[in-house]
Design a protein around this motif. Structure first.
Motif, PDB file in Angstrom:
ATOM      1  N   LYS A   4       0.770  -1.298   0.072  1.00 47.53           N
ATOM      2  CA  LYS A   4      -0.026   0.008  -0.084  1.00 47.53           C
ATOM      3  C   LYS A   4       0.858   1.148   0.072  1.00 47.53           C
ATOM      4  N   LYS A 106      -6.047   0.280  -1.838  1.00 41.44           N
ATOM      5  CA  LYS A 106      -6.460  -1.202  -1.144  1.00 41.44           C
ATOM      6  C   LYS A 106      -5.897  -2.287  -2.121  1.00 41.44           C
ATOM      7  N   SER A 108      -5.773  -6.392  -1.377  1.00 39.61           N
ATOM      8  CA  SER A 108      -6.068  -7.573  -0.698  1.00 39.61           C
ATOM      9  C   SER A 108      -5.149  -8.440  -0.190  1.00 39.61           C
TER      10      SER A 108
END
Length: 113
Positions: A4, A106, A108
């Motif tokens: 990120k 974002k 995952s």
């Protein structure tokens, strides 16, 4: 591994009919990226477009030609892209390669900072 925060987007535009060492250049690029453990890549097949050569490609004339535009989109850490960019430049003899800065909001599979 992608994390990120700040990253780079590398986008490559080629024609579906472009070749590299006997196979479609987009396939060669995807295999190269996989081999070099790039976090991910997505290919988009265009319905119409043209490049610097001024040749118009369209899905409407697909029966006559199968050379639609392909966009290869990669988001990765800058240092990873810097290592592989020279080889990608050599693979893309016709087309366009661009980069831009992005913020990964974002992911995952991204570890936390």
């Amino acid at each position: 591994m992608l994390i990120k925060g700040k990253a780079k987007r590398l986008t490559i535009y080629v024609d579906e009919g472009d070749r590299y060492q006997g196979k479609p250049v987009y396939e060669a690029i995807v295999h190269f990226l996989f081999k070099h453990k790039v976090s991910g890549v997505t290919l988009f097949r265009g319905i119409a477009g043209y490049g610097a050569d001024g040749v118009f490609h369209s899905i409407k004339i697909l029966r006559l030609q199968e050379s639609l535009p392909i966009m290869i989109d990669i988001i990765e850490r800058e240092e990873v892209l810097e290592k592989i960019l020279p080889e990608l430049e050599a693979m893309v003899t016709k087309g366009l390669i661009v980069t831009s800065e992005v913020d990964v909001i974002k992911c995952s599979q991204c570890p936390e900072r």
